[in-house]
Scaffold this motif. Sequence first.
Motif, mmCIF file in Angstrom:
data_model
loop_
_atom_site.group_PDB
_atom_site.id
_atom_site.type_symbol
_atom_site.label_atom_id
_atom_site.label_comp_id
_atom_site.label_asym_id
_atom_site.label_seq_id
_atom_site.Cartn_x
_atom_site.Cartn_y
_atom_site.Cartn_z
ATOM 1 N N HIS A 223 0.848 -1.185 0.000
ATOM 2 C CA HIS A 223 0.000 0.000 0.000
ATOM 3 C C HIS A 223 0.894 1.249 0.000
ATOM 4 O O HIS A 223 1.901 1.290 0.716
ATOM 5 N N PRO A 224 0.552 2.267 -0.781
ATOM 6 C CA PRO A 224 1.391 3.469 -0.831
ATOM 7 C C PRO A 224 1.698 4.073 0.530
ATOM 8 O O PRO A 224 2.817 4.557 0.761
ATOM 9 N N ASP A 225 0.737 4.032 1.461
ATOM 10 C CA ASP A 225 0.974 4.589 2.794
ATOM 11 C C ASP A 225 1.919 3.738 3.625
ATOM 12 O O ASP A 225 2.414 4.182 4.658
ATOM 13 N N ALA A 226 2.184 2.509 3.192
ATOM 14 C CA ALA A 226 3.058 1.609 3.939
ATOM 15 C C ALA A 226 4.509 1.677 3.468
ATOM 16 O O ALA A 226 5.392 1.093 4.093
ATOM 17 N N VAL A 227 4.761 2.376 2.374
ATOM 18 C CA VAL A 227 6.120 2.457 1.829
ATOM 19 C C VAL A 227 6.979 3.352 2.721
ATOM 20 O O VAL A 227 6.652 4.506 2.973
ATOM 21 N N HIS A 228 8.101 2.818 3.202
ATOM 22 C CA HIS A 228 9.038 3.599 4.008
ATOM 23 C C HIS A 228 10.094 4.304 3.152
ATOM 24 O O HIS A 228 10.563 5.376 3.506
ATOM 25 N N LEU A 229 10.473 3.689 2.050
ATOM 26 C CA LEU A 229 11.445 4.281 1.128
ATOM 27 C C LEU A 229 10.954 4.063 -0.293
ATOM 28 O O LEU A 229 10.809 2.920 -0.730
ATOM 29 N N PRO A 230 10.698 5.141 -1.031
ATOM 30 C CA PRO A 230 10.209 4.977 -2.397
ATOM 31 C C PRO A 230 11.291 4.461 -3.333
ATOM 32 O O PRO A 230 12.487 4.688 -3.132
ATOM 33 N N GLY A 231 10.871 3.778 -4.358
ATOM 34 C CA GLY A 231 11.784 3.133 -5.279
ATOM 35 C C GLY A 231 12.684 4.064 -6.052
ATOM 36 O O GLY A 231 13.672 3.605 -6.643
ATOM 37 N N VAL A 232 12.406 5.357 -6.060
ATOM 38 C CA VAL A 232 13.260 6.301 -6.777
ATOM 39 C C VAL A 232 14.678 6.299 -6.223
ATOM 40 O O VAL A 232 15.631 6.635 -6.928
ATOM 41 N N PHE A 233 14.855 5.892 -4.957
ATOM 42 C CA PHE A 233 16.179 5.859 -4.344
ATOM 43 C C PHE A 233 16.880 4.509 -4.524
ATOM 44 O O PHE A 233 18.036 4.369 -4.129
ATOM 45 N N VAL A 234 16.195 3.523 -5.063
ATOM 46 C CA VAL A 234 16.710 2.154 -5.112
ATOM 47 C C VAL A 234 16.965 1.746 -6.558
ATOM 48 O O VAL A 234 16.119 1.945 -7.435
ATOM 49 N N HIS A 235 18.133 1.136 -6.807
ATOM 50 C CA HIS A 235 18.526 0.772 -8.162
ATOM 51 C C HIS A 235 18.514 -0.730 -8.422
ATOM 52 O O HIS A 235 18.315 -1.160 -9.559
ATOM 53 N N ARG A 236 18.749 -1.537 -7.380
ATOM 54 C CA ARG A 236 18.751 -2.992 -7.532
ATOM 55 C C ARG A 236 18.070 -3.616 -6.320
ATOM 56 O O ARG A 236 18.257 -3.156 -5.197
ATOM 57 N N VAL A 237 17.320 -4.683 -6.571
ATOM 58 C CA VAL A 237 16.636 -5.412 -5.497
ATOM 59 C C VAL A 237 16.903 -6.894 -5.674
ATOM 60 O O VAL A 237 16.759 -7.436 -6.775
ATOM 61 N N VAL A 238 17.302 -7.559 -4.581
ATOM 62 C CA VAL A 238 17.510 -9.000 -4.630
ATOM 63 C C VAL A 238 16.791 -9.640 -3.455
ATOM 64 O O VAL A 238 16.887 -9.181 -2.317
ATOM 65 N N GLU A 239 16.033 -10.692 -3.721
ATOM 66 C CA GLU A 239 15.304 -11.399 -2.665
ATOM 67 C C GLU A 239 16.227 -12.422 -2.024
ATOM 68 O O GLU A 239 16.874 -13.221 -2.721
ATOM 69 N N VAL A 240 16.290 -12.412 -0.686
ATOM 70 C CA VAL A 240 17.201 -13.314 0.031
ATOM 71 C C VAL A 240 16.482 -14.251 0.995
ATOM 72 O O VAL A 240 17.117 -15.100 1.613
#
Length: 303
Positions: A223-240
């Motif tokens: 949910h948009p209200d649950a996002v702590h850091l928007p994706g504009v600051f993030v370049h790579r995501v890896v699931e661990v």
Amino acid sequence: MAMDKTVATPAEAVADIPDGASLAVGGFGLSGNPIQLIEALLAQGTTDLDITSNNCGVDGWGLGVLLSAGRIRRVHASYVGENKEFARQYLSGELELELMPQGTLAEKLRAGGAGIAAFFTRTGTGTQVAEGGLPQKYDDAGNVVLASSPKEVRTFAPGGQEGEYVLEESIVTDYALIHAAVGDTHGNLVFHEAARQFSPVAAMAGKVCIAQVEKLVQPGQIHPDAVHLPGVFVHRVVEVGQIEKRIEKRTVRAAEPASAQAEPPAAGTEPGAATPTPPEGGGTAEPGPTSSGAGNSATGTGA
């Protein structure tokens, strides 16, 4: 920037980080340490690193694994008291250290991510933080060979209250490594409790932000209200997947005597609640301000 920012493995996520890179690393104590990314960096042999993080992990965990392998050249931190190997390297001249107040570190990272070159703060005025002379590097004989330089101090009167303020430059790093509980393929992140402390500002400060997440979801599932850091600051995501949750210090509270447990609560209080003590002169007791020092409390919250 690509909308789908996922990569397959931690090794792939950090593969282009070169020797000598500067890194902002999230985490607070041992909460939110991006341990899979750190271990991938260790495995690929990257060295001569310049690390900015609230602390440098502990012996054998977090950034402590890079430290023990001799991969870190310089650390910018606010608390380093739980790592014996850190103390040994620092005092023997193997490691440089810029130590700073915890809130100042957080603001230096946030300002760097916001495009603010520097800011003035009252924190540190009248101390070696402003006046210089804090040991940053020793030689193997215990002599200080590098110390902090004096910083500009100016007088301001915000709200009509005049005071001295010290100039602090912001921090921008080549990369940022962070851990989040949940992320989507666009890089929107949700942190868990204490892991939220330094991770968002560390992410902002990195020119390239790499996030490991325990659970990867599709866009729209957070949910948009649950996002702590928007994706504009993030370049790579890896699931661990779910990671091990370690605690810096585990303390055990002694059991109360049976006689104390049997006493009935004071009138007007709930069972088990502390009875407030009025201050001198009467009135209602209020909690005092908490310390803003560099020490971390041991916490098992957050991932």
